[in-house]
Scaffold this motif. Structure first.
Motif, PDB file in Angstrom:
ATOM      1  N   ASP A 274       0.875  -1.194   0.000  1.00  0.00           N
ATOM      2  CA  ASP A 274       0.000   0.000   0.000  1.00  0.00           C
ATOM      3  C   ASP A 274       0.899   1.227   0.000  1.00  0.00           C
ATOM      4  N   GLU A 305      -0.512  10.419   0.781  1.00  0.00           N
ATOM      5  CA  GLU A 305      -1.882   9.894   0.739  1.00  0.00           C
ATOM      6  C   GLU A 305      -2.295   9.347   2.085  1.00  0.00           C
ATOM      7  N   GLU A 306      -1.346   8.711   2.775  1.00  0.00           N
ATOM      8  CA  GLU A 306      -1.680   8.035   4.032  1.00  0.00           C
ATOM      9  C   GLU A 306      -2.065   9.001   5.160  1.00  0.00           C
ATOM     10  N   MET A 451      -3.440  -5.058   5.490  1.00  0.00           N
ATOM     11  CA  MET A 451      -3.106  -3.698   5.035  1.00  0.00           C
ATOM     12  C   MET A 451      -2.581  -2.866   6.204  1.00  0.00           C
ATOM     13  N   HIS A 452      -1.528  -2.096   5.943  1.00  0.00           N
ATOM     14  CA  HIS A 452      -0.864  -1.207   6.906  1.00  0.00           C
ATOM     15  C   HIS A 452      -0.047  -1.943   7.966  1.00  0.00           C
TER      16      HIS A 452
HETATM   17 MN    MN Z   1      -3.231   3.062   3.152  1.00  0.00          MN
END
Ligand code: MN
Ligand code: MN
Length: 479
Positions: A274, A305-306, A451-452
């Motif tokens: 990601d 973006e994060e 994710m993450h």
């Molecule tokens: Mn993300």
């Protein structure tokens, strides 16, 4: 019992299939899938930060004949159809362009991903000593589950920029001969109080300090001898002093290399899928674009973006609009504001970002029929947001129909997927910031597990189909 004269009509073709992508891929495609994944592994191994992802991308673009657009901006020399350029912003956000046959006013085909990933940043005054140990104080970046970052090998990446402007690159923990860093956790024997806390509260943000050393300096007059020894080591290696931390961007990331995963090698386990997985497959698509596309192709590798696409290198800024103005100026005899607005409005965009896969370990958070499945193809998400689609950029049915046409014609294995059950949570991408211009935008990317997390899991077939889908989209002539 009534005897029927005819067999009932087959209705199978009326229902959409949800077949595993490996059952739908040709042998030639499967070979290509392995090649694309191999190149992705090589890229991601060297791209642990947004700056590194940017620099690696520039190397690939220059090797493929892309030139720095800023040179054209300086001289005013025009760009003709087929011209290949890239435009960097502060060494973090990158734009790659192939000028199309049609005037820019008729719109671009844009694939936009991001190269920043959740991580742990050092504070501007990070180094301190406590009980004979040197520690580095941190401030995490993006949405992390903090407990996942304890006790794993960590690397330090980033830059010091000295007061005279000289930049020093830092990379400690990737070479097998390098030491790694680590954040400690409490032993279970003494975790009675910690166990009572909720998962989100068990590890506080201020509890993510990194152990940096424990040997005191031999210099007798120094007060904090262990801290001083670390400063001496940094000065020897990088020529920096404690004050240089104030103008530095130093990121703590997992030290592990990306690996093929699964006994059948059908997945990749890596830090920062990601969204480097969509950024890279978008980049590879424009690198592999043959001939002159009908519409100008543009691939974005964005920063920030994060944390909401904020700041000068984020997509909530005017960065893209300004770059588009420069591009318009270089591709038309006379620049006009109206032509710029038309160029943006007439553009089509894939917001190339990851989505969540249906996880059999956590079936309760997803709705099975509307979740993406592992290696069932690249995931198209009509809308994101949370609760009642709040904060979502909802792609129109008309644009979804174009995406279906492009992907089906291009032999792309794809699926639709929502991010979890309706009231479970949600998320957004850069789609909303690009949709401001009235352009058509849809989310489309690779589904992930974990994710993450420090190491995220993605399917190779999904990665390949993202590449294939983005390439088909860039090439499409809207016919
Ligand atoms: Mn993300
Ligand atoms: Mn993302």
């Amino acid at each position: 019992m009534i005897k029927t004269a005819k067999k009932p009509a087959k209705t199978a073709s009326l229902a959409s299939s949800a077949k595993n992508g490996y059952e739908r891929i040709s042998p030639a495609d499967l070979k290509h899938c392995e090649e694309v994944n191999k190149s992705y592994l090589a890229y991601i191994a060297k791209s642990k930060t947004e700056r590194e992802a940017h620099d690696e991308a520039v190397l690939l673009l220059e090797a493929a004949g892309f030139q720095d657009m800023r040179q054209y901006e300086k001289t005013g020399q025009k760009l003709s159809p087929g011209a290949k350029v890239y435009r960097s912003s502060e060494g973090k956000t990158l734009m790659a362009i192939v000028v199309g046959k049609r005037p820019l006013e008729q719109g671009m085909h844009i694939v936009g991903g991001h190269t920043d990933a959740p991580r742990i940043d050092l504070k501007p005054n990070p180094l301190y000593e406590n009980t004979g140990m040197a520690l580095l104080d941190t401030h995490y970046y993006g949405g992390i589950k903090k407990y996942q970052w304890l006790t794993i090998p960590l690397a330090l990446h980033g830059v010091f920029v000295k007061a005279d402007g000289k930049k020093v690159n830092v990379n400690i923990g990737e070479d097998p001969a390098d030491p790694v860093l680590c954040i400690t956790d409490l032993l279970p024997h003494l975790a009675a109080d910690q166990y009572k806390k909720s998962l989100g509260e068990a590890i506080p943000g201020e509890g993510l300090d990194v152990v940096a050393g424990s040997i005191p300096t031999a210099e007798k007059d120094k007060k904090e001898k262990v801290k001083h020894n670390i400063l001496a080591l940094l000065h020897k290696k990088y020529g920096v002093t404690e004050a240089d931390f104030q103008s530095a961007e130093l990121e703590i990331v997992p030290a592990a290399a990306p690996r093929e995963a699964g006994l059948d090698r059908s997945m990749i386990l890596a830090y920062g899928h990601d969204d480097r997985v969509c950024a890279y497959t978008g980049l590879k698509a424009i690198l592999d674009l043959k001939g002159v596309p009908e519409y100008t192709s543009c691939v974005l590798l964005c920063d920030k973006e994060e944390i909401g696409s904020v700041g000068a290198t984020g997509m909530a800024s005017n960065l893209f609009e300004n770059a588009s103005a420069e591009l318009l100026n270089l591709t038309t005899p006379a620049y006009s504001e109206l032509a710029l607005k038309r160029a943006l409005h007439n553009s089509w965009m894939i917001s190339a970002d990851v989505n969540a896969l249906f996880d059999p370990m956590y079936p309760s958070v997803s709705e099975k029929r509307n979740s993406a499945l592992l290696n069932h193809g690249v995931c198209v998400t009509k809308y994101g947001g949370s609760r009642g689609k709040s904060g979502s950029s909802d792609a129109s049915a008309e644009f979804m129909a174009h995406i279906r046409r492009i992907f089906d014609r291009g032999g792309v294995v794809w699926q639709t997927g929502e991010l979890g059950k309706v009231d479970q949570g949600g998320g957004g991408t850069i789609a909303q910031f690009m949709a401001r211009y009235g352009m058509q935008v849809v989310d489309c990317g690779v589904g992930l597990f974990s994710m993450h997390a420090p190491m995220e899991l993605a399917g190779k077939l999904d990665i390949y189909m993202a590449y294939k889908g983005y390439l088909a989209f860039l090439k499409d002539g809207r016919k």
